[in-house]
Scaffold this active site. Sequence first.
Site, PDB file in Angstrom:
ATOM      1  N   ARG A  51     -23.050  -6.527  -0.826  1.00 55.12           N
ATOM      2  CA  ARG A  51     -24.377  -6.153  -1.325  1.00 55.12           C
ATOM      3  C   ARG A  51     -25.486  -7.000  -0.700  1.00 55.12           C
ATOM      4  NH1 ARG A  51     -24.218  -3.910  -6.706  1.00 55.12           N
ATOM      5  NH2 ARG A  51     -22.515  -2.393  -6.761  1.00 55.12           N
ATOM      6  N   ASP A 157     -36.412  -0.403 -16.243  1.00 56.34           N
ATOM      7  CA  ASP A 157     -35.269  -0.921 -15.497  1.00 56.34           C
ATOM      8  C   ASP A 157     -35.699  -2.216 -14.827  1.00 56.34           C
ATOM      9  OD1 ASP A 157     -32.438   0.544 -14.583  1.00 56.34           O
ATOM     10  OD2 ASP A 157     -33.073  -1.049 -13.218  1.00 56.34           O
TER      11      ASP A 157
END
Length: 287
Positions: A51, A157
């Site tokens: 990632r 979020d």
Amino acid sequence: MNKLPPLVLPKVEFNREFSFSDADFERIRKLIYKEAGISLNPSKKDMVYGRLVRRIRELKLATFAAYVDYLESVAGKREFEQFVNALTTNLTFFFREEHHFPILADHLKQRAAAGASELSIWCAASSTGEEPYSLAITALEAFPHGSKPAISIIATDLDTSVLETGRKGIYPEDKIARLPPGHAHKYFDKLPDGNYQAKAVLRNMITFQRLNLIENNWALRKQFDAIFCRNVMIYFDRDTQFAVLKKFAPLLKPDGLLFVGHSENFYFASDYFQLRGKTVYQHAPKK
């Protein structure tokens, strides 16, 4: 008959583009826990490498240690947003865990029948927007004829990139295919490039904004008829989960409903919430 000696496999060492030690991983685990409340299992080391390696390339750094040093520096404060975005998981699709939506529809209709002229929902882990748009469709379908209460949805979020996707409301055809029959044509416009965009009636119902669930002060000044916080607190440890649930309590109306993910169980917060149905909670009775 002679037995074969036990097979001993050599330890495989992966040739990584950048040095990534256990110490580097531990520093990253502490940073993401502090910033986002995410508790990374030690088995996630390879995932973390995959990632973050793109960020290291883009910043032209030589090692993961240098990247963490940069994150902890004054100059690296802006990188923290990219860091968190890279490590947050955003698996979602329209009408995921579909059993929740008829419950929500019934709840909204009951609130309207009781005289509520405004109904509000908080989607506390909105990801790329499929969940809040599913909530908006459910709310509109609950009142198909005549007048209906004003309905608003706050979608929050931690990841700013997914919030931008939600605001645009544009999705590929394979995402739209998960909608119930007839809903794609009714609630989405097909664009020249083959993608689909949520109609204005949906987009105008939803306000997307960044919110970190583990921060002490949330920029929310109202109570909600329903809160959806699904499949995010599985990444938090017990103490963090309890702290978030405690902060949910005053933001949920007395007869409101809290919807959680299929693998989440909050029995330890029974002073605040009690289970009403399958992964649906309501306020615990006052003692």
